[in-house]
Design a protein around this motif. Sequence first.
Motif, PDB file in Angstrom:
ATOM      1  N   TRP A 318       0.831  -1.215   0.000  1.00 30.73           N
ATOM      2  CA  TRP A 318       0.000   0.000   0.000  1.00 30.73           C
ATOM      3  C   TRP A 318       0.860   1.258   0.000  1.00 30.73           C
ATOM      4  CZ3 TRP A 318      -5.175   0.913  -0.500  1.00 30.73           C
ATOM      5  CH2 TRP A 318      -5.606   2.204  -0.185  1.00 30.73           C
ATOM      6  N   LYS A 319       1.934   1.244   0.795  1.00 32.91           N
ATOM      7  CA  LYS A 319       2.811   2.414   0.892  1.00 32.91           C
ATOM      8  C   LYS A 319       3.432   2.751  -0.465  1.00 32.91           C
ATOM      9  CE  LYS A 319       7.101   2.242   2.336  1.00 32.91           C
ATOM     10  NZ  LYS A 319       8.309   2.070   3.190  1.00 32.91           N
ATOM     11  N   TRP A 320       3.894   1.720  -1.175  1.00 32.25           N
ATOM     12  CA  TRP A 320       4.554   1.998  -2.444  1.00 32.25           C
ATOM     13  C   TRP A 320       3.556   2.342  -3.539  1.00 32.25           C
ATOM     14  CZ3 TRP A 320       9.274   3.393  -2.539  1.00 32.25           C
ATOM     15  CH2 TRP A 320      10.162   2.970  -1.540  1.00 32.25           C
ATOM     16  N   TYR A 321       2.396   1.682  -3.563  1.00 34.69           N
ATOM     17  CA  TYR A 321       1.372   2.081  -4.524  1.00 34.69           C
ATOM     18  C   TYR A 321       0.958   3.540  -4.281  1.00 34.69           C
ATOM     19  CZ  TYR A 321       0.634  -2.857  -5.840  1.00 34.69           C
ATOM     20  OH  TYR A 321       0.774  -4.142  -6.299  1.00 34.69           O
ATOM     21  N   SER A 322       0.889   3.935  -3.032  1.00 37.55           N
ATOM     22  CA  SER A 322       0.522   5.313  -2.700  1.00 37.55           C
ATOM     23  C   SER A 322       1.586   6.295  -3.177  1.00 37.55           C
ATOM     24  CB  SER A 322       0.312   5.463  -1.187  1.00 37.55           C
ATOM     25  OG  SER A 322      -0.776   4.672  -0.743  1.00 37.55           O
ATOM     26  N   ALA A 323       2.858   5.875  -3.067  1.00 42.66           N
ATOM     27  CA  ALA A 323       3.946   6.713  -3.572  1.00 42.66           C
ATOM     28  C   ALA A 323       3.818   6.911  -5.077  1.00 42.66           C
ATOM     29  CB  ALA A 323       5.294   6.086  -3.226  1.00 42.66           C
ATOM     30  N   GLY A 324       3.443   5.842  -5.789  1.00 44.44           N
ATOM     31  CA  GLY A 324       3.240   5.959  -7.228  1.00 44.44           C
ATOM     32  C   GLY A 324       2.044   6.825  -7.578  1.00 44.44           C
ATOM     33  N   ALA A 325       1.000   6.749  -6.759  1.00 43.18           N
ATOM     34  CA  ALA A 325      -0.171   7.597  -6.988  1.00 43.18           C
ATOM     35  C   ALA A 325       0.198   9.072  -6.823  1.00 43.18           C
ATOM     36  CB  ALA A 325      -1.282   7.215  -6.016  1.00 43.18           C
ATOM     37  N   LEU A 336      -4.463   0.466  -5.691  1.00 44.46           N
ATOM     38  CA  LEU A 336      -5.099   0.867  -4.429  1.00 44.46           C
ATOM     39  C   LEU A 336      -6.584   0.512  -4.451  1.00 44.46           C
ATOM     40  CD1 LEU A 336      -3.463   4.402  -3.952  1.00 44.46           C
ATOM     41  CD2 LEU A 336      -2.802   2.272  -2.816  1.00 44.46           C
ATOM     42  N   ILE A 337      -7.222   0.783  -5.585  1.00 50.68           N
ATOM     43  CA  ILE A 337      -8.652   0.470  -5.728  1.00 50.68           C
ATOM     44  C   ILE A 337      -8.887  -1.026  -5.533  1.00 50.68           C
ATOM     45  CG2 ILE A 337     -10.596   0.450  -7.350  1.00 50.68           C
ATOM     46  CD1 ILE A 337      -9.135   2.900  -8.718  1.00 50.68           C
ATOM     47  N   ARG A 338      -8.075  -1.836  -6.189  1.00 52.82           N
ATOM     48  CA  ARG A 338      -8.223  -3.286  -6.089  1.00 52.82           C
ATOM     49  C   ARG A 338      -8.032  -3.775  -4.659  1.00 52.82           C
ATOM     50  NH1 ARG A 338      -4.214  -6.248  -5.910  1.00 52.82           N
ATOM     51  NH2 ARG A 338      -2.847  -4.898  -7.154  1.00 52.82           N
ATOM     52  N   MET A 339      -7.047  -3.231  -3.967  1.00 55.26           N
ATOM     53  CA  MET A 339      -6.793  -3.660  -2.593  1.00 55.26           C
ATOM     54  C   MET A 339      -7.977  -3.352  -1.679  1.00 55.26           C
ATOM     55  SD  MET A 339      -2.723  -2.811  -1.977  1.00 55.26           S
ATOM     56  CE  MET A 339      -2.681  -3.669  -0.374  1.00 55.26           C
ATOM     57  N   ILE A 340      -8.687  -2.254  -1.966  1.00 57.47           N
ATOM     58  CA  ILE A 340      -9.841  -1.883  -1.145  1.00 57.47           C
ATOM     59  C   ILE A 340     -11.085  -2.659  -1.547  1.00 57.47           C
ATOM     60  CG2 ILE A 340     -11.425  -0.018  -0.506  1.00 57.47           C
ATOM     61  CD1 ILE A 340      -9.101   1.948  -0.916  1.00 57.47           C
ATOM     62  N   LEU A 341     -11.433  -2.611  -2.822  1.00 55.37           N
ATOM     63  CA  LEU A 341     -12.729  -3.122  -3.262  1.00 55.37           C
ATOM     64  C   LEU A 341     -12.747  -4.630  -3.512  1.00 55.37           C
ATOM     65  CD1 LEU A 341     -13.821  -0.348  -5.806  1.00 55.37           C
ATOM     66  CD2 LEU A 341     -14.399  -0.542  -3.379  1.00 55.37           C
ATOM     67  N   ASP A 342     -11.654  -5.158  -4.030  1.00 48.07           N
ATOM     68  CA  ASP A 342     -11.660  -6.567  -4.435  1.00 48.07           C
ATOM     69  C   ASP A 342     -10.953  -7.476  -3.437  1.00 48.07           C
ATOM     70  OD1 ASP A 342     -12.955  -5.721  -6.742  1.00 48.07           O
ATOM     71  OD2 ASP A 342     -11.085  -5.486  -7.859  1.00 48.07           O
ATOM     72  N   ASP A 343      -9.708  -7.141  -3.127  1.00 49.14           N
ATOM     73  CA  ASP A 343      -8.901  -8.043  -2.304  1.00 49.14           C
ATOM     74  C   ASP A 343      -9.103  -7.860  -0.812  1.00 49.14           C
ATOM     75  OD1 ASP A 343      -7.934  -8.833  -4.754  1.00 49.14           O
ATOM     76  OD2 ASP A 343      -6.061  -7.708  -4.593  1.00 49.14           O
ATOM     77  N   TYR A 354     -12.802   6.147  -0.442  1.00 49.96           N
ATOM     78  CA  TYR A 354     -11.443   6.482  -0.875  1.00 49.96           C
ATOM     79  C   TYR A 354     -11.110   5.771  -2.184  1.00 49.96           C
ATOM     80  CZ  TYR A 354      -6.403   7.274  -0.721  1.00 49.96           C
ATOM     81  OH  TYR A 354      -5.113   7.654  -1.017  1.00 49.96           O
ATOM     82  N   ALA A 355     -11.559   4.541  -2.324  1.00 47.61           N
ATOM     83  CA  ALA A 355     -11.308   3.787  -3.555  1.00 47.61           C
ATOM     84  C   ALA A 355     -11.925   4.484  -4.759  1.00 47.61           C
ATOM     85  CB  ALA A 355     -11.868   2.374  -3.426  1.00 47.61           C
ATOM     86  N   TYR A 356     -13.150   4.972  -4.605  1.00 50.61           N
ATOM     87  CA  TYR A 356     -13.797   5.644  -5.725  1.00 50.61           C
ATOM     88  C   TYR A 356     -13.147   6.997  -6.017  1.00 50.61           C
ATOM     89  CZ  TYR A 356     -17.304   1.993  -5.632  1.00 50.61           C
ATOM     90  OH  TYR A 356     -17.927   0.767  -5.688  1.00 50.61           O
ATOM     91  N   GLU A 357     -12.623   7.645  -4.991  1.00 48.50           N
ATOM     92  CA  GLU A 357     -11.884   8.888  -5.210  1.00 48.50           C
ATOM     93  C   GLU A 357     -10.602   8.593  -5.997  1.00 48.50           C
ATOM     94  OE1 GLU A 357     -11.755  12.853  -5.265  1.00 48.50           O
ATOM     95  OE2 GLU A 357     -13.324  11.736  -4.197  1.00 48.50           O
TER      96      GLU A 357
END
Length: 431
Positions: A318-325, A336-343, A354-357
């Motif tokens: 999550w930390k590194w995906y957030s850095a890329g975002a 990030l969306i997948r980690m929240i909504l799917d996984d 937050y996922a939809y944002e």
Amino acid sequence: MKDPIQQLILDYKVREAFWASAEDVEHNEEHQRFFLSLLRQRNNVALLQEDAERISQLANNGNSFMQYAVARLHDCVPPSQDSNRIKRDCYISAYLNARISDARAFLALTYRDGDYGEADVELYRRLTKVAADEGSEKAIQQELRDAIYGQFGKEKAPEQAYDILEQIISEAIRNHEVPDPIYYSLMGDADIQLGRVSNALYNYETAARKGCSSAFFWQAFYSCCDENGNVEDREEFINIMDKAREVGASEAFLAYSMLMYDELYDKLADEDKATIHQSLFDDLRYATMLGESIAPLYLGGYYEEGLYGFPKDYGEAWKWYSAGALLREPSCFSALIRMILDDKTAPKSYDEAYAYECAYKALMLRGDTLQTVIEGYRKGMLDHHAAAIEQIYLPQFEQKMEEDLKRMEEISGVDENDDEEEDDGRYDAYS
């Protein structure tokens, strides 16, 4: 005989070239050309991070060109949560106080990408045209890039763009000026669109030789990789990427990740595996620091899947995906969306809203999240974006659904006016 600053640029001594061109930059037009040319490239800007405090001090003392440099730093390698406000204010100050037309051009890009709220492509196009008319080389380059790829309202015309690029370079040489190496890289881009790979490689090599470090990557990619990006000529790929690494090109630090695959890693001895793991981590972390947005996508994936010696750690992923975002990478937003909504593996403090944002932000950055955005809108979680969604994205979604339905009907051979038609064997190929 080459100008001393130009020689520094050719030698990729970016910091030395920056400070040499900064001398009397407010009054010396030749120094201004070199200064602005250096700051058009993200890779160059990233290499100025250790000078950030000195640059900020000069900007605070009223140096408009240093205000522009501060804006570029906050744009390319955002060091703070307040970077959007700082870069906007500094771009505006640099333009108003010193008429730096490149500042207007880069400001246009921030509106296009929705850095301050909603994306405004019309404002982007308008500001870019004004900046180009004022002589901004960045704006001219951006208009040509949009024409090469047929994006943001420009009709796709790579051959016409190529001709204009040749004219710009020829005119600069006739005037005894140094063409911005980005023009050669753009010629390579146009060549690729026209299927002229060998010519593209020549132009990318020329761009790299003249100071555009990102061109090394495209030279390596199109000469050594297949159409899916898999490295076929590993030796030459490493050779080119090593040259890129020597000059601090952020893309060069993706090399190990592009070369690594599961079967290769599994065959290594434990000691070699540890070395590869450390090299991957060090390179990708450094590339992220240089503003390379794909690097944290790799790192996030390694932690999420537990690959190549990385422990499976969803928090680190999550930390590194957030850095890329933060670096505007749509694929990192999608992760990030997948980690929240799917996984359901995201930290508990990050909810569905937050996922939809994230989906909305990715969409503004040309990510493939249109369906997720419409889903969030219909759930009432994107009401603060409702006007833009209803005006722009909902019609796009409805059009896409119509096109997909029509395509499915064409593939299946269904005639909506004759549901009772006998099967004539047309379905066999798709069963």
